[in-house]
Design a protein around this motif. Structure first.
Motif, PDB file in Angstrom:
ATOM      1  N   PHE A  22       0.788  -1.221   0.000  1.00  0.00           N
ATOM      2  CA  PHE A  22       0.000   0.000   0.000  1.00  0.00           C
ATOM      3  C   PHE A  22       0.826   1.279   0.000  1.00  0.00           C
ATOM      4  CE2 PHE A  22      -2.836  -3.208   1.886  1.00  0.00           C
ATOM      5  CZ  PHE A  22      -3.813  -3.193   0.901  1.00  0.00           C
ATOM      6  N   ALA A  23       2.120   1.164  -0.236  1.00  0.00           N
ATOM      7  CA  ALA A  23       2.944   2.363  -0.353  1.00  0.00           C
ATOM      8  C   ALA A  23       2.454   3.150  -1.558  1.00  0.00           C
ATOM      9  CB  ALA A  23       4.415   1.977  -0.513  1.00  0.00           C
ATOM     10  N   CYS A  24       2.184   4.399  -1.357  1.00  0.00           N
ATOM     11  CA  CYS A  24       1.503   5.172  -2.383  1.00  0.00           C
ATOM     12  C   CYS A  24       2.396   6.123  -3.155  1.00  0.00           C
ATOM     13  CB  CYS A  24       0.346   5.942  -1.750  1.00  0.00           C
ATOM     14  SG  CYS A  24      -0.912   4.861  -1.085  1.00  0.00           S
ATOM     15  N   VAL A  25       3.653   6.179  -2.848  1.00  0.00           N
ATOM     16  CA  VAL A  25       4.537   7.047  -3.601  1.00  0.00           C
ATOM     17  C   VAL A  25       4.708   6.421  -4.983  1.00  0.00           C
ATOM     18  CG1 VAL A  25       6.872   7.993  -3.712  1.00  0.00           C
ATOM     19  CG2 VAL A  25       5.704   7.846  -1.528  1.00  0.00           C
ATOM     20  N   PRO A  26       4.571   7.206  -6.057  1.00  0.00           N
ATOM     21  CA  PRO A  26       4.645   6.661  -7.414  1.00  0.00           C
ATOM     22  C   PRO A  26       5.956   5.929  -7.691  1.00  0.00           C
ATOM     23  CG  PRO A  26       3.890   8.923  -7.446  1.00  0.00           C
ATOM     24  CD  PRO A  26       4.319   8.641  -6.056  1.00  0.00           C
ATOM     25  N   THR A  27       5.902   4.981  -8.627  1.00  0.00           N
ATOM     26  CA  THR A  27       7.062   4.141  -8.906  1.00  0.00           C
ATOM     27  C   THR A  27       7.975   4.675  -9.997  1.00  0.00           C
ATOM     28  OG1 THR A  27       5.726   2.825 -10.425  1.00  0.00           O
ATOM     29  CG2 THR A  27       5.925   2.029  -8.143  1.00  0.00           C
ATOM     30  N   ASN A  28       7.545   5.706 -10.726  1.00  0.00           N
ATOM     31  CA  ASN A  28       8.420   6.312 -11.723  1.00  0.00           C
ATOM     32  C   ASN A  28       7.985   7.747 -11.998  1.00  0.00           C
ATOM     33  OD1 ASN A  28       6.411   6.334 -13.823  1.00  0.00           O
ATOM     34  ND2 ASN A  28       6.877   4.183 -14.223  1.00  0.00           N
ATOM     35  N   LEU A  29       8.759   8.429 -12.822  1.00  0.00           N
ATOM     36  CA  LEU A  29       8.537   9.848 -13.093  1.00  0.00           C
ATOM     37  C   LEU A  29       7.206  10.095 -13.797  1.00  0.00           C
ATOM     38  CD1 LEU A  29       9.999  12.513 -12.614  1.00  0.00           C
ATOM     39  CD2 LEU A  29      11.076  12.257 -14.831  1.00  0.00           C
ATOM     40  N   GLU A  30       6.866   9.268 -14.771  1.00  0.00           N
ATOM     41  CA  GLU A  30       5.614   9.461 -15.513  1.00  0.00           C
ATOM     42  C   GLU A  30       4.390   9.243 -14.627  1.00  0.00           C
ATOM     43  OE1 GLU A  30       5.107  10.756 -18.537  1.00  0.00           O
ATOM     44  OE2 GLU A  30       7.255  11.137 -18.434  1.00  0.00           O
ATOM     45  N   LYS A  31       4.431   8.209 -13.790  1.00  0.00           N
ATOM     46  CA  LYS A  31       3.310   7.963 -12.878  1.00  0.00           C
ATOM     47  C   LYS A  31       3.159   9.094 -11.860  1.00  0.00           C
ATOM     48  CE  LYS A  31       3.205   2.960 -13.291  1.00  0.00           C
ATOM     49  NZ  LYS A  31       3.371   1.673 -12.605  1.00  0.00           N
ATOM     50  N   ALA A  32       4.271   9.627 -11.422  1.00  0.00           N
ATOM     51  CA  ALA A  32       4.229  10.744 -10.468  1.00  0.00           C
ATOM     52  C   ALA A  32       3.608  11.970 -11.108  1.00  0.00           C
ATOM     53  CB  ALA A  32       5.634  11.063  -9.965  1.00  0.00           C
ATOM     54  N   SER A 113       2.453  20.942   2.896  1.00  0.00           N
ATOM     55  CA  SER A 113       1.757  19.740   3.381  1.00  0.00           C
ATOM     56  C   SER A 113       0.739  19.244   2.370  1.00  0.00           C
ATOM     57  CB  SER A 113       1.096  20.017   4.736  1.00  0.00           C
ATOM     58  OG  SER A 113       0.173  21.081   4.620  1.00  0.00           O
ATOM     59  N   ALA A 114       0.068  20.157   1.639  1.00  0.00           N
ATOM     60  CA  ALA A 114      -0.897  19.741   0.618  1.00  0.00           C
ATOM     61  C   ALA A 114      -0.212  19.027  -0.533  1.00  0.00           C
ATOM     62  CB  ALA A 114      -1.675  20.953   0.108  1.00  0.00           C
ATOM     63  N   GLY A 115       0.950  19.503  -0.940  1.00  0.00           N
ATOM     64  CA  GLY A 115       1.713  18.871  -2.011  1.00  0.00           C
ATOM     65  C   GLY A 115       2.212  17.494  -1.614  1.00  0.00           C
ATOM     66  N   ILE A 116       2.740  17.395  -0.413  1.00  0.00           N
ATOM     67  CA  ILE A 116       3.243  16.102   0.079  1.00  0.00           C
ATOM     68  C   ILE A 116       2.099  15.118   0.238  1.00  0.00           C
ATOM     69  CG2 ILE A 116       4.305  14.971   2.062  1.00  0.00           C
ATOM     70  CD1 ILE A 116       6.130  17.442   2.287  1.00  0.00           C
ATOM     71  N   LYS A 117       0.969  15.570   0.758  1.00  0.00           N
ATOM     72  CA  LYS A 117      -0.191  14.694   0.934  1.00  0.00           C
ATOM     73  C   LYS A 117      -0.673  14.152  -0.412  1.00  0.00           C
ATOM     74  CE  LYS A 117      -4.841  14.604   2.856  1.00  0.00           C
ATOM     75  NZ  LYS A 117      -5.907  15.389   3.489  1.00  0.00           N
ATOM     76  N   ALA A 118      -0.722  14.997  -1.435  1.00  0.00           N
ATOM     77  CA  ALA A 118      -1.156  14.560  -2.769  1.00  0.00           C
ATOM     78  C   ALA A 118      -0.158  13.555  -3.353  1.00  0.00           C
ATOM     79  CB  ALA A 118      -1.299  15.750  -3.689  1.00  0.00           C
ATOM     80  N   PHE A 119       1.123  13.771  -3.138  1.00  0.00           N
ATOM     81  CA  PHE A 119       2.159  12.893  -3.669  1.00  0.00           C
ATOM     82  C   PHE A 119       2.162  11.528  -2.975  1.00  0.00           C
ATOM     83  CE2 PHE A 119       6.714  11.587  -3.980  1.00  0.00           C
ATOM     84  CZ  PHE A 119       6.780  11.452  -5.348  1.00  0.00           C
ATOM     85  N   GLU A 120       2.009  11.544  -1.666  1.00  0.00           N
ATOM     86  CA  GLU A 120       2.055  10.300  -0.888  1.00  0.00           C
ATOM     87  C   GLU A 120       0.714   9.571  -0.868  1.00  0.00           C
ATOM     88  OE1 GLU A 120       5.488  11.439   2.371  1.00  0.00           O
ATOM     89  OE2 GLU A 120       3.389  11.723   2.916  1.00  0.00           O
ATOM     90  N   GLY A 121      -0.363  10.305  -1.075  1.00  0.00           N
ATOM     91  CA  GLY A 121      -1.709   9.745  -0.927  1.00  0.00           C
ATOM     92  C   GLY A 121      -2.208   8.969  -2.019  1.00  0.00           C
TER      93      GLY A 121
END
Length: 121
Positions: A22-32, A113-121
């Motif tokens: 369930f780790a939600c950080v994207p796996t590559n640049l395009e997915k991010a 915090s909003a940017g980090i939450k969107a990236f990790e969420g």
């Protein structure tokens, strides 16, 4: 005692597997980039190969109703390169403190915090 140890080991393995699954950080640049755009951010990204980095992006969202946020993230060739960069940025004395700079897998990132939450969420 052996039965309790087996249960503890099983629970620990399940928890570790759940964290990986369930780790939600994207796996590559395009997915991010796609993930941040889906969250309403404007994204500028670049792919390159320089000193262990594969690419980076900057995401910005300006919204009165939903809240604004920013995020800058660098994607590295390996987890060890990301950890090394993180330790260089944060410094040994601040390693255990709550930092604005974060490292997860091959990513080193920072922002609101909003940017980090969107990236990790």
């Amino acid at each position: 005692m052996k039965k309790a140890l087996k249960i503890i080991v099983a629970v620990a393995l399940i928890a570790a597997f759940a964290c990986i699954l369930f780790a939600c950080v994207p796996t590559n640049l395009e997915k991010a980039k796609e993930k941040m755009e889906n969250e309403g951010f404007s994204v500028l990204s670049a792919s390159f190969n320089y000193e262990g980095m594969e690419g980076a992006f900057s995401a910005t969202k300006v919204s009165i109703s939903e809240g604004s946020g920013t995020l800058t993230a660098i994607y590295f060739e390996s987890i060890s390169a990301a950890k090394e960069a993180y330790e260089t940025i944060v410094g040994e004395e601040n390693k255990d403190k709550d930092n604005a700079v974060k490292q997860s897998g091959r990513w080193v990132y920072f922002g609101t915090s909003a940017g980090i939450k969107a990236f990790e969420g």
